[in-house]
Scaffold this motif. Sequence first.
Motif, short mmCIF file in Angstrom:
data_model
loop_
_atom_site.label_atom_id
_atom_site.label_comp_id
_atom_site.label_asym_id
_atom_site.label_seq_id
_atom_site.Cartn_x
_atom_site.Cartn_y
_atom_site.Cartn_z
N GLU A 160 0.74 -1.14 0.13
CA GLU A 160 -0.15 0.05 -0.14
C GLU A 160 0.70 1.20 -0.11
N PRO A 161 0.78 2.05 -0.84
CA PRO A 161 1.37 3.45 -0.75
C PRO A 161 1.24 4.23 0.30
N ARG A 162 2.76 4.83 0.74
CA ARG A 162 2.36 5.80 1.75
C ARG A 162 1.59 7.08 1.43
N GLY A 163 1.59 7.46 0.28
CA GLY A 163 0.88 8.63 -0.45
C GLY A 163 1.69 9.54 -0.03
N GLY A 164 2.24 10.08 -1.01
CA GLY A 164 3.12 11.37 -0.70
C GLY A 164 4.30 11.48 -1.79
N SER A 165 4.25 12.23 -2.98
CA SER A 165 5.21 12.57 -4.00
C SER A 165 5.98 13.72 -3.36
N LEU A 166 7.13 14.15 -4.05
CA LEU A 166 7.76 15.33 -3.83
C LEU A 166 6.84 16.58 -3.73
N ARG A 167 6.02 16.44 -4.76
CA ARG A 167 5.17 17.62 -4.83
C ARG A 167 4.42 17.61 -3.63
N GLU A 168 3.55 16.65 -3.18
CA GLU A 168 2.97 16.80 -2.08
C GLU A 168 3.64 17.16 -0.60
N ALA A 169 4.95 16.70 -0.67
CA ALA A 169 5.83 17.01 0.43
C ALA A 169 6.03 18.62 0.58
N VAL A 170 6.25 19.10 -0.58
CA VAL A 170 6.42 20.61 -0.77
C VAL A 170 5.02 21.24 -0.27
N ARG A 171 4.06 20.85 -0.88
CA ARG A 171 2.67 21.36 -0.32
C ARG A 171 2.47 21.23 1.17
N GLU A 172 2.66 19.91 1.77
CA GLU A 172 2.46 19.85 3.24
C GLU A 172 3.21 20.76 3.89
N ALA A 173 4.46 20.79 3.46
CA ALA A 173 5.42 21.85 4.15
C ALA A 173 5.18 23.18 4.09
N ALA A 191 1.21 17.26 12.16
CA ALA A 191 -0.09 17.49 11.06
C ALA A 191 0.12 17.03 9.86
N ALA A 192 1.33 17.39 9.37
CA ALA A 192 1.84 17.24 8.00
C ALA A 192 2.01 15.75 7.87
N LEU A 193 2.63 15.18 8.57
CA LEU A 193 3.06 13.66 8.34
C LEU A 193 1.70 12.69 8.66
N ARG A 194 0.64 13.15 9.26
CA ARG A 194 -0.53 12.53 9.25
C ARG A 194 -1.23 12.05 8.09
N HIS A 195 -1.02 12.90 7.20
CA HIS A 195 -1.70 12.88 5.64
C HIS A 195 -0.55 12.32 4.72
N ALA A 196 0.76 12.95 4.87
CA ALA A 196 1.84 12.45 3.98
C ALA A 196 2.60 11.34 4.29
N LEU A 197 2.29 10.96 5.47
CA LEU A 197 3.12 9.70 5.82
C LEU A 197 2.41 8.81 6.83
N PRO A 198 1.28 8.21 6.34
CA PRO A 198 0.36 7.46 7.22
C PRO A 198 1.21 6.27 7.75
N GLY A 199 2.09 5.91 7.07
CA GLY A 199 2.73 4.43 7.55
C GLY A 199 3.69 4.83 8.86
N ALA A 200 4.05 5.84 9.37
CA ALA A 200 4.65 6.18 10.39
C ALA A 200 3.95 6.23 11.58
N ASP A 201 4.51 5.84 12.64
CA ASP A 201 3.82 5.42 14.23
C ASP A 201 3.85 6.70 14.97
#
Length: 335
Positions: free
Chosen positions: A169-182, A292-302
Amino acid sequence: MDTLLSAPILFFILGSIIALAGARIPFPDGFDKALAAYLLVTIGLKGGVALTAADTAAILPLLLTAGAISFLMPLLGFALLRAAVGLDRVNAAAVAAHYGSVSLVTFVTATKVLESQGVPFGGHMVAALAIMEGPAIITGLLLAGATGATAVAAGAGAGGGTLSMPVGEPRGGSLREAVREAAFNGSVLLLAGSLLVGLIIGKPGLEKLSGLFIAPWDGALSLFLLGMGYLATSRLREAASLSARLIAFGLGMPLLGAVIGLAAALPLGLVFGDMVLMVTLCASASYIAVPAALRHALPGADPGLSLPLCLGISFPFNILVGIPLYVAMSRSVLG
């Protein structure tokens, strides 16, 4: 000792005592979030007003250095978490991102300590704070392989809880999404926007708002730290389940960050107050913007690893021990 006996720190300790007693602070729902927004707006306004008298060319090296540190600091944290702690790639990247970003409340507490000692500092340090919030999020997502690698179960060797994700399952998050979240994180935008407002209205405009944003400052900070003391102590109970190596990271990484901040401040020629704040920023860890950012961009993290570590270990350490230490370090270096 004067630092520990200041009202905000005493309220932080009071919040911890209430949590240890098993009681609850009778704050209404959302009150702590409102106080956090208030602090963001106030520090942004004050920093923007101070920037009206600043030489842009003179502070540009500081701002570039601040951004570079935030972008690169997660690399150090990631290497330590992988090699010394044994975290998996995703969680190591997520935790490292927290320590590459900054804590508004740690910064604000340091400014209060400086004000109580009559030490001046520049409003451009608020701009440095705003710049250092976002780059670490991008680095964290890149370190996690956020362009399409599979999510990994959290917590290997950490002694914390686990969060399993289906393989593939993809973690969801391209470089573009990373920049947007930041760039478009709410706290980052609120701080940067308030900074801009302060820059536009200047000192006369802020004086008209002093009844709301200047006079109540100490009281609002004390109430917020009351809640943070309660929350930090609650997270400390969760942190008890973390491994000794991860707890050691939570205590050691702020000290490494402080040394990096001190080394960066010297060639910039920062005055004493600015140096203390630079060291404090590099030693702090985010528990608002990055989660807040990683909750959406990196849901695989605990989050059961990063939040107890940042809030239960590093934040109290910085508030009670770190800031006085960073003041002493800066004073020693400047003679």
